[in-house]
Write an enzyme that holds these catalytic residues in place. Structure first.
Site, mmCIF file in Angstrom:
data_model
loop_
_atom_site.group_PDB
_atom_site.id
_atom_site.type_symbol
_atom_site.label_atom_id
_atom_site.label_comp_id
_atom_site.label_asym_id
_atom_site.label_seq_id
_atom_site.Cartn_x
_atom_site.Cartn_y
_atom_site.Cartn_z
ATOM 1 N N HIS A 84 -13.659 6.593 -1.639
ATOM 2 C CA HIS A 84 -12.660 5.634 -1.540
ATOM 3 C C HIS A 84 -13.196 4.640 -0.419
ATOM 4 C CE1 HIS A 84 -8.619 4.257 -1.591
ATOM 5 N NE2 HIS A 84 -9.115 3.541 -0.630
ATOM 6 N N HIS A 132 -13.517 0.097 0.286
ATOM 7 C CA HIS A 132 -13.456 -1.248 0.032
ATOM 8 C C HIS A 132 -14.344 -2.271 0.517
ATOM 9 C CE1 HIS A 132 -9.204 -0.866 -0.971
ATOM 10 N NE2 HIS A 132 -9.103 0.220 -0.087
ATOM 11 N N GLN A 134 -4.112 -5.116 -5.592
ATOM 12 C CA GLN A 134 -3.579 -5.347 -4.280
ATOM 13 C C GLN A 134 -2.216 -5.622 -4.113
ATOM 14 O OE1 GLN A 134 -6.132 -5.325 -0.656
ATOM 15 N NE2 GLN A 134 -4.120 -4.192 -0.158
ATOM 16 N N HIS A 177 -4.229 3.823 -5.112
ATOM 17 C CA HIS A 177 -3.545 4.227 -3.837
ATOM 18 C C HIS A 177 -2.158 4.385 -3.971
ATOM 19 C CE1 HIS A 177 -7.001 1.491 -2.679
ATOM 20 N NE2 HIS A 177 -6.770 1.592 -1.589
ATOM 21 N N GLU A 231 0.863 5.167 0.280
ATOM 22 C CA GLU A 231 0.088 5.122 1.572
ATOM 23 C C GLU A 231 1.329 4.347 2.557
ATOM 24 O OE1 GLU A 231 -3.303 2.417 1.879
ATOM 25 O OE2 GLU A 231 -3.617 3.058 3.978
ATOM 26 N N ASP A 286 -13.021 4.439 3.405
ATOM 27 C CA ASP A 286 -11.851 3.400 3.348
ATOM 28 C C ASP A 286 -12.441 1.947 3.763
ATOM 29 O OD1 ASP A 286 -9.493 2.370 2.020
ATOM 30 O OD2 ASP A 286 -8.259 3.083 3.621
HETATM 31 FE FE FE2 Z 1 -7.491 2.200 0.283
#
Ligand code: FE2
Length: 423
Positions: free
Chosen positions: A55, A57, A150, A208, A211, A307
């Site tokens: 995971h 970005h 996103q 995701h 969260e 992450d």
């Molecule tokens: Fe993430």
């Protein structure tokens, strides 16, 4: 052989020589009777399959300070900052930062990364950039991309079309963010829509999911149910799942078996979630990380992800999955011997399974990919965040680091320490 690593300690403590030929592991024997172009004496050090980050970005990484730093260190300022940065992104700069991060990753023995890529920019600039990076790093790093809406696949008018375009361009996995949709019903609908799309295309899913600190954020339940309904067992992952930390225990006693029966994997991101969750709490403050040991005990495949590294949400990090495991171990209070070993698995074989990596492992016939660590076992590796003295990809050494030693000048004391107990 092309390369032999002698006197290697495997994770199960076996001492072996590992012979590599034509990019594959050709032999693993206590004393290998063969010669090679290059030999490494591991001298009893741990040799493991490479680290895997399930995971990440990569479109935001190493952007720290652009256009300004996150002064509060909070999720909300991070999201605002990303919004300021997005219009200024150029493909060249994205590629350059991602390539630099991949250099760091290789040096840390991290040879496979699943990265989410934001598809809510209609230009799909980041998608193009990371597909280019994927192509360039292929000889030394497996980069798997997730089409990540996103701003919410239903909340953002063009997100679903963009996501489909990104998949058509070569992005591997379908992403989502149900807890960010406007209502719980929209969140559930987004899970259904995206899972059906992935099932139709034969793709993996990684969302995701939940969260948040809101115990009523229960989209993981829908994700597991849709996985089961569509027969996608083993191909679907819920990332973050932090709301599980705050959920009612009775509800969780139903949820975890559903996740296991659906074959849904879980990814916790300890460095990020220990800093971002529980921010609105006074005291006691919740830790926010999902229920890692309980999920593992139930037979759910759990990985730890990095992450973020030096981006709007997290100012630290260096691509070191042992640092990730170290934090995960502490946050989850996984200090028992088996639990500490499980934390090592959470940054190696567990995420490899989530990515569906083929030929992963230290076994004859697997890819000749490995890391030599300046540690004798997985627990010592986590404790020391051990140096990767050699990183091997397809039988070739691609990175070397010196072992960490301190020279002492103390009368009557040793001249050097390596932070290991003498046995
Ligand atoms: Fe993430």
């Amino acid at each position: 052989m092309d390369l032999i690593i002698r006197n290697a300690a495997l994770v199960d403590t076996k001492r072996v020589d590992i012979g590599m030929k034509d990019g594959l592991i050709a032999a693993i024997e206590p004393k290998l009777d063969a010669t090679a172009r290059e030999e490494i004496d591991a001298n009893g050090s741990l040799v493991t399959a490479p680290f895997v980050d399930a995971h990440f970005h990569m479109d935001a990484t190493l952007s720290y300070g652009l256009p300004r730093v996150n002064m509060s260190g909070t999720l909300l300022e991070g999201i605002a900052l990303w919004g300021e940065l997005k219009p200024e992104l150029t493909q060249e700069a994205l590629v350059e930062r991602a390539m630099q991060y991949c250099d760091w990753a290789v040096a840390r023995g991290l040879l496979a990364i699943r990265s989410h890529v934001d598809v809510c920019d209609d230009r799909l600039l980041a998608v193009e950039a990371l597909l280019e990076v994927k192509r360039r790093v292929k000889p030394y790093l497996d980069l798997q991309l997730v089409a990540f809406p996103q701003d919410g696949v239903l909340r953002s008018a063009t997100a679903f079309e963009n996501l489909k375009r990104a998949i058509a361009m070569g992005v591997d996995v379908v992403g989502g963010i149900p807890h960010f949709e406007r209502t719980m019903a929209d969140g559930a609908e987004s899970v259904r829509l995206l899972c059906e799309f992935a099932a139709e295309k034969g793709l993996r899913v990684d969302m995701h999911c939940d969260e948040s600190d809101d115990p009523m954020s229960r989209h993981i339940e829908t994700l597991a149910a849709q996985t089961h309904r569509l027969g996608m067992q083993g191909r679907v992952t819920g990332s973050h799942l932090t709301s599980m930390h705050s959920m009612d225990n009775y509800y969780v006693s139903k949820l975890i078996p559903l996740m296991r029966e659906s074959g849904v994997a879980a990814i916790a991101n300890p460095l990020i979630n220990i800093t971002l969750q529980g921010r609105s709490d006074t005291y006691p403050k919740r830790r926010g990380m999902t229920r890692v040991p309980e999920l593992m005990a139930a037979g759910v495949n759990v990985a730890f992800g990095h992450d973020c590294v030096m981006d709007p949400w997290y100012s630290l990090g260096s691509g070191d999955m042992l640092e990730v495991a170290h934090m995960g171990l502490h946050v989850a209070q996984m200090t028992g011997v088996d639990a500490m070993r499980a934390c090592f698995d959470a940054v190696t074989k567990n995420p490899a399974k989530i990515l569906g990596l083929e030929g992963y492992g230290i076994e004859v016939g697997c890819n000749a990919d490995c890391v030599v660590l300046d540690a004798r076992d997985p627990i010592e590796a986590i404790r020391l965040r051990a140096a990767r003295t050699a990183v091997v990809r397809r039988g070739k050494v691609v990175s070397r680091s010196p072992a960490v030693r301190a020279a002492l000048s103390l009368e009557g004391r040793p001249s050097e320490v390596d932070f290991k107990i003498r046995r």
